[in-house]
Design an enzyme around this catalytic site. Sequence first.
Site, mmCIF file in Angstrom:
data_model
loop_
_atom_site.group_PDB
_atom_site.id
_atom_site.type_symbol
_atom_site.label_atom_id
_atom_site.label_comp_id
_atom_site.label_asym_id
_atom_site.label_seq_id
_atom_site.Cartn_x
_atom_site.Cartn_y
_atom_site.Cartn_z
ATOM 1 N N LYS A 212 -10.627 -2.998 -12.830
ATOM 2 C CA LYS A 212 -9.243 -2.989 -13.316
ATOM 3 C C LYS A 212 -8.281 -3.218 -12.152
ATOM 4 O O LYS A 212 -8.093 -2.350 -11.306
ATOM 5 C CB LYS A 212 -8.879 -1.676 -14.012
ATOM 6 C CG LYS A 212 -7.595 -1.891 -14.806
ATOM 7 C CD LYS A 212 -6.805 -0.654 -15.081
ATOM 8 C CE LYS A 212 -6.010 -0.142 -13.934
ATOM 9 N NZ LYS A 212 -4.849 -0.984 -13.559
ATOM 10 N N GLY A 264 -6.302 3.930 -4.219
ATOM 11 C CA GLY A 264 -4.933 4.093 -4.707
ATOM 12 C C GLY A 264 -4.332 5.359 -4.144
ATOM 13 O O GLY A 264 -4.742 5.842 -3.084
ATOM 14 N N SER A 265 -3.386 5.915 -4.879
ATOM 15 C CA SER A 265 -2.654 7.074 -4.371
ATOM 16 C C SER A 265 -3.500 8.342 -4.448
ATOM 17 O O SER A 265 -4.393 8.467 -5.288
ATOM 18 C CB SER A 265 -1.375 7.265 -5.181
ATOM 19 O OG SER A 265 -1.710 7.490 -6.532
ATOM 20 N N THR A 266 -3.177 9.296 -3.583
ATOM 21 C CA THR A 266 -3.868 10.577 -3.588
ATOM 22 C C THR A 266 -3.626 11.296 -4.912
ATOM 23 O O THR A 266 -4.532 11.934 -5.465
ATOM 24 C CB THR A 266 -3.396 11.422 -2.384
ATOM 25 O OG1 THR A 266 -3.809 10.736 -1.193
ATOM 26 C CG2 THR A 266 -4.006 12.811 -2.379
ATOM 27 N N GLU A 267 -2.420 11.132 -5.428
ATOM 28 C CA GLU A 267 -2.071 11.781 -6.699
ATOM 29 C C GLU A 267 -3.018 11.338 -7.825
ATOM 30 O O GLU A 267 -3.601 12.171 -8.538
ATOM 31 C CB GLU A 267 -0.633 11.376 -7.013
ATOM 32 C CG GLU A 267 -0.029 11.970 -8.222
ATOM 33 C CD GLU A 267 1.248 11.220 -8.597
ATOM 34 O OE1 GLU A 267 1.776 10.439 -7.766
ATOM 35 O OE2 GLU A 267 1.698 11.390 -9.742
ATOM 36 N N GLY A 269 -5.909 9.800 -7.394
ATOM 37 C CA GLY A 269 -7.268 10.145 -6.962
ATOM 38 C C GLY A 269 -7.647 11.555 -7.376
ATOM 39 O O GLY A 269 -8.774 11.808 -7.834
ATOM 40 N N GLU A 286 -10.672 6.131 -2.140
ATOM 41 C CA GLU A 286 -9.993 5.739 -0.903
ATOM 42 C C GLU A 286 -8.513 5.901 -1.186
ATOM 43 O O GLU A 286 -7.947 5.154 -1.982
ATOM 44 C CB GLU A 286 -10.385 4.302 -0.537
ATOM 45 C CG GLU A 286 -10.185 4.005 0.927
ATOM 46 C CD GLU A 286 -8.879 3.299 1.181
ATOM 47 O OE1 GLU A 286 -7.865 4.007 1.406
ATOM 48 O OE2 GLU A 286 -8.867 2.067 1.130
ATOM 49 N N CYS A 320 -2.821 1.352 3.157
ATOM 50 C CA CYS A 320 -3.167 2.795 3.116
ATOM 51 C C CYS A 320 -3.270 3.357 4.524
ATOM 52 O O CYS A 320 -2.934 4.512 4.759
ATOM 53 C CB CYS A 320 -4.506 3.030 2.422
ATOM 54 S SG CYS A 320 -4.930 1.833 1.208
ATOM 55 N N GLU A 418 3.471 10.072 2.658
ATOM 56 C CA GLU A 418 3.161 8.643 2.734
ATOM 57 C C GLU A 418 4.298 7.882 2.047
ATOM 58 O O GLU A 418 4.599 8.141 0.881
ATOM 59 C CB GLU A 418 1.841 8.350 2.024
ATOM 60 C CG GLU A 418 1.482 6.886 2.095
ATOM 61 C CD GLU A 418 0.172 6.533 1.404
ATOM 62 O OE1 GLU A 418 -0.058 7.025 0.291
ATOM 63 O OE2 GLU A 418 -0.605 5.766 1.981
HETATM 64 P P1 ADP Z 1 -0.296 3.007 -5.832
HETATM 65 O O1 ADP Z 1 0.573 4.170 -5.489
HETATM 66 O O2 ADP Z 1 -0.999 2.375 -4.695
HETATM 67 O O3 ADP Z 1 0.299 2.081 -6.828
HETATM 68 P P2 ADP Z 1 -1.802 4.193 -7.928
HETATM 69 O O4 ADP Z 1 -2.744 5.266 -7.607
HETATM 70 O O5 ADP Z 1 -0.601 4.496 -8.727
HETATM 71 O O6 ADP Z 1 -1.520 3.588 -6.523
HETATM 72 O O7 ADP Z 1 -2.542 2.986 -8.641
HETATM 73 C C1 ADP Z 1 -3.767 2.471 -8.186
HETATM 74 C C2 ADP Z 1 -4.545 1.979 -9.370
HETATM 75 O O8 ADP Z 1 -4.867 3.096 -10.208
HETATM 76 C C3 ADP Z 1 -3.817 0.993 -10.269
HETATM 77 O O9 ADP Z 1 -4.754 0.029 -10.701
HETATM 78 C C4 ADP Z 1 -3.336 1.864 -11.405
HETATM 79 O O10 ADP Z 1 -3.133 1.153 -12.605
HETATM 80 C C5 ADP Z 1 -4.478 2.842 -11.553
HETATM 81 N N1 ADP Z 1 -4.139 4.122 -12.179
HETATM 82 C C6 ADP Z 1 -2.935 4.732 -12.263
HETATM 83 N N2 ADP Z 1 -3.040 5.916 -12.910
HETATM 84 C C7 ADP Z 1 -4.348 6.077 -13.240
HETATM 85 C C8 ADP Z 1 -5.109 7.104 -13.899
HETATM 86 N N3 ADP Z 1 -4.542 8.212 -14.347
HETATM 87 N N4 ADP Z 1 -6.445 6.917 -14.030
HETATM 88 C C9 ADP Z 1 -7.039 5.817 -13.547
HETATM 89 N N5 ADP Z 1 -6.391 4.821 -12.925
HETATM 90 C C10 ADP Z 1 -5.059 4.931 -12.758
#
Ligand code: ADP
Length: 508
Positions: A212, A264-267, A269, A286, A320, A418
């Site tokens: 995705k 992606g984000s720690t939140e 993750g 990561e 990152c 960050e």
């Molecule tokens: P960033 O802050 O780098 O945009 P995110 O963590 O928001 O990072 O997004 C990274 C990826 O995770 C994107 O592909 C986003 O659509 C997906 N994503 C966002 N929320 C969720 C979730 N609750 N579960 C799984 N994937 C998610």
Amino acid sequence: MGEAGGHHSNPLMIQSKTLAPSTGAPALDFGSAWDYAAAPERVQVKIAARYGHFIGGKFVPPAEGKHFPTVNPATEETLSEIALGSAADVDRAVAAAKAALPRWSRLPARERAKYMFRIARRIQERARELAVLETRDGGKPIKESRDIDIPEAAQHFFYHAGWADKLQYAFPGRNARPVGVCGQIIPWNFPLLMAAWKLAPALACGNTAVLKPAETTPLTALRLAEILAEIDLPPGVVNIVTGAGETGAALVAHPGVRKIAFTGSTEVGKKIAASIAGSGKRVTLELGGKSPNIIFEDASLDQAIEGIIQGIYYNQGHVCCAGSRLFVQESVLDEVLVKLDIRLRSLRVGDPLDKNTDVGAINSADQLQKIRRYLDVGRAEGADLHESNGSPLPERGYWCRPCYFTGVQPAHTIARDEIFGPVLAVMSFRTPEEAITRANNTPYGLAAGVWTDKGSKIFEVAKRLKAGVVWCNTYNQFDPASPFGGFKESGFGREGGLHGLRAYLELS
Ligand code: ADP
């Protein structure tokens, strides 16, 4: 169009301005001196008005018939309408991946490798097109997508193709089997490269995948889907479902998925880790970072400044492992700030398709807003903001001038959070001990940089920094053979190299 559009009567003239008040050294304004003619990349790239998901080797419309726009952040124009993935779409993609698994995993490994070599070569052949597409969809400068993202994506497939028939050497004496269907979720900062980081090891190890891409940058992954079809990758081995957080969450929750790889984000993750707890699914995460660069007084300062600039302003700071905290030994602080200021002013901000551009567009309106909020908080908490000045920014699009803060205290928000933008927090230190303590004083631990002339200091400091990667007298160097990943809230598991293969195999 940013600085590139303006004309100076004497292009060789460098204006010497007044002395910089804080340091007493001359501040040069390169912004108005280095006017090159615009040099836009001219490759024409066809973008379909609408894209479906790539499932079972074909593009298919989304089950619920919904789409969302993907926008060029440098112009705000809508590039295409992208399928919004529902749980039904994810289900269909996982079913296709599951159906393809027995044949793909039993294929002689050298045959799997052949497909991967073909993918790598086709990425190389279509590199110009992919680079332009990446830059238009994500806003990063063309020189970065052309010279870094796309070549490295090809490298990842080449490198992992080489491993496919050598897994018994990677894990001697063990029986290595694929994990199964892998769910892979990637962010918008390196769209094609992150797709390659995820797919290449999964395929080499005999797994099938559902990927995705991020909602703001799906186009190169969809172009990769075309490449996979072109090279006759068996249907269902790689499936691509587009959408936002809910689509990602549906993939994470799907019972048919055996492994989740997330960047992606720690939140997010943390949410993913919570949602799969107890399910027996494997996971690699990561996540974010607040990586420190440490400049010691004995460092080659010009070289260090190049690394600092590269570390934080590269890809608009959308990295990152961006070197977003700078610790400078007090005795060279003034000199470093003068050099940093001069170099900052020479950065060209503007049209990402212009080959002269150093800093492109911020990826989305949301991200720009987030960065601006941090700039306000930084000022409100008492730090001093220094921005690259220069010519006006383009009228449309999402722009943030590269900048740095001085007068930063460790407790300031900009020194802790960050930001994911071109914003550097500069602080000073007196002793190596203090530098190490302050660099480690963060919930993150993705990367770090050490700048010194002394080999012994490099080893001592690098050993004690809690970061997955420590670069010495360089920054942001990547190689498919080198494992990458974090400590603490920067995630766990490694990607790349032999270590990265481990996450995609069952060993017995
Ligand atoms: P960033 O802050 O780098 O945009 P995110 O963590 O928001 O990072 O997004 C990274 C990826 O995770 C994107 O592909 C986003 O659509 C997906 N994503 C966002 N929320 C969720 C979730 N609750 N579960 C799984 N994937 C998610």
